[in-house]
Design an enzyme around this catalytic site. Structure first.
Site, mmCIF file in Angstrom:
data_model
loop_
_atom_site.group_PDB
_atom_site.id
_atom_site.type_symbol
_atom_site.label_atom_id
_atom_site.label_comp_id
_atom_site.label_asym_id
_atom_site.label_seq_id
_atom_site.Cartn_x
_atom_site.Cartn_y
_atom_site.Cartn_z
ATOM 1 N N GLY A 1 0.810 -1.217 0.000
ATOM 2 C CA GLY A 1 0.000 0.000 0.000
ATOM 3 C C GLY A 1 0.837 1.258 0.000
ATOM 4 O O GLY A 1 0.475 2.274 -0.610
ATOM 5 N N ASP A 2 1.978 1.221 0.673
ATOM 6 C CA ASP A 2 2.893 2.359 0.680
ATOM 7 C C ASP A 2 3.392 2.648 -0.731
ATOM 8 O O ASP A 2 3.491 3.804 -1.159
ATOM 9 C CB ASP A 2 4.059 2.057 1.621
ATOM 10 C CG ASP A 2 5.104 3.169 1.638
ATOM 11 O OD1 ASP A 2 4.717 4.347 1.640
ATOM 12 O OD2 ASP A 2 6.306 2.855 1.651
#
Length: 235
Positions: free
Chosen positions: A107-108
């Site tokens: 997700g980062d």
């Protein structure tokens, strides 16, 4: 005839001392101790101007000369091109396969990809690109965006549950966590967990989420096409 007699000199006492302490070898690069200079007046204190950084919401605002953002098309293609995100692996239940830290990890990456794409147009220098992207990928900025997102009813109960799951990630102490604090760091990690979860389960919902956070998903590309080909904005 005189007779000479040699008389030996009296013995001389010799004293010596032994250095019983082992000294370090000579290091020419070692810092030298400077003797204090007497009667040296201390320099006056320097007052630095207070820096006020813009909020993440101001940074994400598009330039005033930009055309009105077009409606996001959530079909398989957009502006005549296929989806720009890499195809995610087929996982029906990511929470049963991956832990929250793994989803926050991917997700980062997805979050920063949206941030870089958001500032792609108008063209900037590499330093300006890095400054703008860094301002919105900091955990303090992610925390501010998440708080704004939680103030309305945009998120479903399942997505809020993923946020709570991602908030409990046990991570090692890092400089970022020490700077922002554990609470801010954990909330930012929960947002990254949700982004990673939606990337694996529902890319269309992910784009709606990123638009709600303030990222552009089509305006930049639409402006570039208009600039190059003289095309009209896609309705």
């Amino acid at each position: 005839m005189a007779i000479l007699t040699w008389i030996p000199p009296s013995p001389v006492a010799v004293t010596a001392s032994w250095d019983t302490q082992q000294r370090p070898s000579y290091n020419p690069n070692a810092p030298r101790k400077l003797k204090p200079t007497p009667n040296l007046k201390p320099s006056p204190p320097i007052t630095l101007p207070t820096r006020t950084d813009p909020s993440v919401f101001d940074i994400l605002k598009r330039p005033s000369q930009e055309v009105t953002p077009v409606k996001v098309d959530l079909d398989d293609t957009y502006l005549g091109y296929e989806r720009w995100l890499p195809t995610p692996p087929k996982v029906e239940k990511p929470r049963s396969v991956f832990n929250a830290a793994t989803l926050a990890y991917i997700g980062d990456c997805i979050y920063e990809l949206y941030a870089r794409r958001h500032f792609l147009y108008p063209p900037l220098s590499i330093e300006e690109y890095n400054d703008r992207v860094t301002s919105v990928v900091r955990c303090e900025a992610q925390d501010a965006l998440l708080k704004e997102l939680l103030n309305d009813s945009f998120l479903s109960n399942t997505e809020r549950d993923v946020l709570r799951w991602g908030k409990n990630i046990n991570s090692a102490k890092t400089r970022t966590k020490k700077r922002a604090g554990a609470a801010v760091y954990n909330r930012a990690s929960s947002l990254e967990t949700l982004i990673g979860y939606l990337y694996l389960t529902n890319v269309n919902r992910l784009e709606k989420l990123m638009v709600r956070l303030g990222f552009s998903t089509g305006a930049s590309a639409e402006m570039i096409l208009k600039e190059i080909n003289g095309a009209k904005p896609v309705q």
